[in-house]
Write a protein that holds these residues in place. Structure first.
Motif, PDB file in Angstrom:
ATOM      1  N   THR A  18       0.830  -1.205   0.000  1.00 21.63           N
ATOM      2  CA  THR A  18       0.000   0.000   0.000  1.00 21.63           C
ATOM      3  C   THR A  18       0.860   1.249   0.000  1.00 21.63           C
ATOM      4  N   GLY A  19       1.917   1.265   0.802  1.00 22.22           N
ATOM      5  CA  GLY A  19       2.824   2.407   0.814  1.00 22.22           C
ATOM      6  C   GLY A  19       3.533   2.591  -0.510  1.00 22.22           C
ATOM      7  N   VAL A  20       3.961   1.475  -1.114  1.00 25.54           N
ATOM      8  CA  VAL A  20       4.687   1.539  -2.388  1.00 25.54           C
ATOM      9  C   VAL A  20       3.785   2.029  -3.515  1.00 25.54           C
ATOM     10  N   ILE A  21       2.575   1.474  -3.616  1.00 26.09           N
ATOM     11  CA  ILE A  21       1.663   1.903  -4.683  1.00 26.09           C
ATOM     12  C   ILE A  21       1.241   3.357  -4.473  1.00 26.09           C
ATOM     13  N   THR A  22       1.025   3.761  -3.233  1.00 24.59           N
ATOM     14  CA  THR A  22       0.690   5.161  -2.958  1.00 24.59           C
ATOM     15  C   THR A  22       1.837   6.071  -3.366  1.00 24.59           C
ATOM     16  N   ALA A  23       3.062   5.662  -3.098  1.00 28.91           N
ATOM     17  CA  ALA A  23       4.231   6.448  -3.507  1.00 28.91           C
ATOM     18  C   ALA A  23       4.287   6.595  -5.024  1.00 28.91           C
ATOM     19  N   ILE A  24       4.010   5.512  -5.736  1.00 30.10           N
ATOM     20  CA  ILE A  24       4.039   5.541  -7.205  1.00 30.10           C
ATOM     21  C   ILE A  24       2.965   6.479  -7.744  1.00 30.10           C
ATOM     22  N   PHE A  25       1.744   6.366  -7.235  1.00 29.78           N
ATOM     23  CA  PHE A  25       0.653   7.223  -7.707  1.00 29.78           C
ATOM     24  C   PHE A  25       0.932   8.695  -7.411  1.00 29.78           C
ATOM     25  N   LEU A  26       1.444   8.992  -6.223  1.00 27.06           N
ATOM     26  CA  LEU A  26       1.733  10.386  -5.864  1.00 27.06           C
ATOM     27  C   LEU A  26       2.888  10.938  -6.685  1.00 27.06           C
ATOM     28  N   ALA A  27       3.915  10.117  -6.914  1.00 33.31           N
ATOM     29  CA  ALA A  27       5.048  10.568  -7.731  1.00 33.31           C
ATOM     30  C   ALA A  27       4.603  10.852  -9.159  1.00 33.31           C
ATOM     31  N   LYS A  28       3.702  10.022  -9.682  1.00 27.91           N
ATOM     32  CA  LYS A  28       3.184  10.267 -11.030  1.00 27.91           C
ATOM     33  C   LYS A  28       2.315  11.519 -11.085  1.00 27.91           C
ATOM     34  N   LYS A 330      -5.117  16.839  10.063  1.00 32.37           N
ATOM     35  CA  LYS A 330      -4.269  17.932   9.556  1.00 32.37           C
ATOM     36  C   LYS A 330      -3.375  17.431   8.419  1.00 32.37           C
ATOM     37  N   LYS A 331      -2.067  17.324   8.641  1.00 32.22           N
ATOM     38  CA  LYS A 331      -1.158  16.917   7.565  1.00 32.22           C
ATOM     39  C   LYS A 331      -0.850  15.418   7.579  1.00 32.22           C
ATOM     40  N   LEU A 332      -1.650  14.658   8.299  1.00 33.84           N
ATOM     41  CA  LEU A 332      -1.434  13.219   8.396  1.00 33.84           C
ATOM     42  C   LEU A 332      -2.642  12.451   7.865  1.00 33.84           C
ATOM     43  N   ILE A 333      -2.379  11.473   6.994  1.00 35.48           N
ATOM     44  CA  ILE A 333      -3.399  10.522   6.537  1.00 35.48           C
ATOM     45  C   ILE A 333      -2.948   9.135   6.975  1.00 35.48           C
ATOM     46  N   ALA A 334      -3.752   8.482   7.821  1.00 37.14           N
ATOM     47  CA  ALA A 334      -3.435   7.138   8.293  1.00 37.14           C
ATOM     48  C   ALA A 334      -4.348   6.125   7.612  1.00 37.14           C
ATOM     49  N   ILE A 335      -3.759   5.041   7.151  1.00 38.36           N
ATOM     50  CA  ILE A 335      -4.504   4.001   6.434  1.00 38.36           C
ATOM     51  C   ILE A 335      -4.787   2.833   7.369  1.00 38.36           C
ATOM     52  N   PHE A 336      -6.050   2.458   7.466  1.00 36.98           N
ATOM     53  CA  PHE A 336      -6.462   1.279   8.218  1.00 36.98           C
ATOM     54  C   PHE A 336      -7.006   0.245   7.235  1.00 36.98           C
ATOM     55  N   GLY A 337      -6.634  -1.020   7.453  1.00 37.30           N
ATOM     56  CA  GLY A 337      -7.197  -2.096   6.640  1.00 37.30           C
ATOM     57  C   GLY A 337      -6.611  -2.157   5.242  1.00 37.30           C
ATOM     58  N   GLY A 338      -7.396  -2.756   4.331  1.00 34.47           N
ATOM     59  CA  GLY A 338      -6.953  -2.927   2.956  1.00 34.47           C
ATOM     60  C   GLY A 338      -6.199  -4.237   2.756  1.00 34.47           C
ATOM     61  N   THR A 346      -6.745   2.432  -2.699  1.00 37.03           N
ATOM     62  CA  THR A 346      -6.289   3.250  -1.572  1.00 37.03           C
ATOM     63  C   THR A 346      -5.465   4.421  -2.075  1.00 37.03           C
ATOM     64  N   ALA A 347      -4.541   4.143  -2.987  1.00 36.24           N
ATOM     65  CA  ALA A 347      -3.662   5.193  -3.513  1.00 36.24           C
ATOM     66  C   ALA A 347      -4.459   6.260  -4.270  1.00 36.24           C
ATOM     67  N   ARG A 348      -5.420   5.848  -5.068  1.00 38.57           N
ATOM     68  CA  ARG A 348      -6.238   6.827  -5.811  1.00 38.57           C
ATOM     69  C   ARG A 348      -6.980   7.752  -4.862  1.00 38.57           C
ATOM     70  N   LYS A 349      -7.521   7.182  -3.792  1.00 39.92           N
ATOM     71  CA  LYS A 349      -8.265   7.984  -2.820  1.00 39.92           C
ATOM     72  C   LYS A 349      -7.353   9.002  -2.142  1.00 39.92           C
ATOM     73  N   ILE A 350      -6.138   8.592  -1.817  1.00 42.90           N
ATOM     74  CA  ILE A 350      -5.191   9.505  -1.176  1.00 42.90           C
ATOM     75  C   ILE A 350      -4.801  10.630  -2.120  1.00 42.90           C
ATOM     76  N   VAL A 351      -4.554  10.304  -3.375  1.00 38.61           N
ATOM     77  CA  VAL A 351      -4.243  11.349  -4.365  1.00 38.61           C
ATOM     78  C   VAL A 351      -5.395  12.341  -4.466  1.00 38.61           C
ATOM     79  N   THR A 352      -6.620  11.839  -4.495  1.00 34.84           N
ATOM     80  CA  THR A 352      -7.793  12.709  -4.589  1.00 34.84           C
ATOM     81  C   THR A 352      -7.902  13.634  -3.376  1.00 34.84           C
ATOM     82  N   ILE A 353      -7.662  13.075  -2.179  1.00 39.81           N
ATOM     83  CA  ILE A 353      -7.729  13.886  -0.960  1.00 39.81           C
ATOM     84  C   ILE A 353      -6.714  15.024  -1.008  1.00 39.81           C
TER      85      ILE A 353
END
Length: 360
Positions: A18-28, A330-338, A346-353
């Motif tokens: 989840t962390g890796v895919i989120t990193a990829i989506f955000l970097a893109k 505030k500046k923190l998004i914590a992921i539960f589950g998945g 999960t990554a798409r939702k974080i990018v949208t937020i």
């Protein structure tokens, strides 16, 4: 999507899938991303799965329709993006009689599973009966099967491709770097970020508590254990474990068989190991299904991982949701589950937020 978050510096705590895919989506999306992992990327819970990319057909029994649909959409994403590290696999579910509630349940479940995948279906299942000439599965105690398709992955190959993509996107990677201190103001140890993503899997609530940040959700630490068996099978099977409360998968694993999984509540996610009762459960479940019996001597290896399930009000954790939840402070998004399959959602939702500046 590229370039929309050009001025954002993002710190990600946790180098699981989840962390890796989120990193990829955000970097893109144009972010400058740094990822911190206390061991090696993709080495903990993410490496200890059943190796399936799936919507979770068994979750239909507890009416987790949205979660299954998300999983099926993401399953398609994985297979299309990484065709050399993933494949579709036919999985057989046994039944004893056409005139049984068991057959009806499986038939409706498979049809709904196909319906929810819509245009992203991997193919229609089939009926294999003892009268079918092509029935070659005589090594089981059953003669009738319904089949469906799901995705399977070579997780070692897939992990390498994900790591290569991180490097290509110039994501800063800190492996063997355990994070203890962070806050909602964007600080991780000595680093400052515009946003922090806590993607620590089963350790998410533990880390929040260590940093005096309240959690919206409770985590159930549910250990799943697997065996690698010195037997070869041609296709996948899904059948009742001897406990009759969950299913067991027997899947081709090279020239071996991957057998799993158990579900056992544990006190913490550290250093999970298979217990003798879990080994016995998997071996006895295998022997209740296959004619070719196995013993401890047929076990080549085993592995265990702890799922970060969101704790529900239902006392039966077998029915707990496999969905994810995002907590915003505030500046923190914590992921539960998945789970592995739904990491892209999960990554798409974080990018949208972050794009919509929903986190202040």
């Amino acid at each position: 999507m590229a370039g929309t978050l050009l001025n954002k510096k993002i710190g990600i705590i946790g180098g699981g899938v989840t962390g890796v895919i989120t990193a990829i989506f955000l970097a893109k999306s144009g972010c400058s991303v740094t990822i911190f992992e206390k061991k090696e990327l993709l080495s903990e819970t993410s490496s200890r799965t059943t190796k399936l990319l799936h919507g979770g057909i068994r979750y239909l029994e507890s009416f987790q329709i949205k979660e299954v649909k998300n999983g099926l959409n993401d399953r398609y994403w994985w297979l299309k993006k990484f065709p050399n590290s993933t494949k579709k696999i036919e999985i057989l579910i046994p039944f004893k009689s056409f005139f049984s509630t068991q057959f009806l349940k499986y038939f409706i479940g498979i049809k709904l599973y196909q319906l929810l995948s819509f245009k992203k279906s991997l193919g229609k299942g089939r009926l294999i009966s003892k009268t079918t000439k092509s029935n070659i599965f005589t090594n089981t105690n059953y003669e009738n099967f319904l089949t469906f398709f799901d995705g399977a992955m070579d997780d070692k190959s897939l992990s390498k491709k994900l790591k290569d993509e991180l490097k290509m996107l110039e994501v800063d990677i800190y492996e063997n770097y355990e994070i203890c201190n962070f806050n909602v103001a964007g600080q991780i140890d000595k680093f400052n970020f515009d946003q922090i993503v806590l993607a620590a899997g089963p350790w998410t609530k533990i880390l929040l508590e260590k940093n005096n940040i309240e959690s919206d959700k409770e985590i159930d630490f549910i250990k799943g254990s697997h065996l690698v068996i010195n037997k070869s099978i041609e296709t996948g099977f899904m059948f009742d474990g001897i406990c009759k409360t969950r299913y067991i998968f027997a899947l081709p694993y090279g020239k071996k068989t991957l057998l799993g999984t158990t579900e056992k509540r544990v006190d913490n996610p550290e250093n999970p190991k298979i217990e003798s009762e879990e080994k016995d459960y998997l071996i006895n479940s295998y022997n209740s299904f296959f004619k070719d019996q196995i013993t401890q001597e047929d076990v080549i290896s085993s592995f265990s991982g702890v799922r970060p399930l969101i704790k529900s009000l239902d006392k039966d954790f077998h029915r707990s949701t496999r969905d994810f939840y995002l907590q915003k402070n505030k500046k923190l998004i914590a992921i539960f589950g998945g789970k592995w399959t739904t990491a892209p959602s999960t990554a798409r939702k974080i990018v949208t937020i972050i794009e919509n500046e929903e986190v202040s």
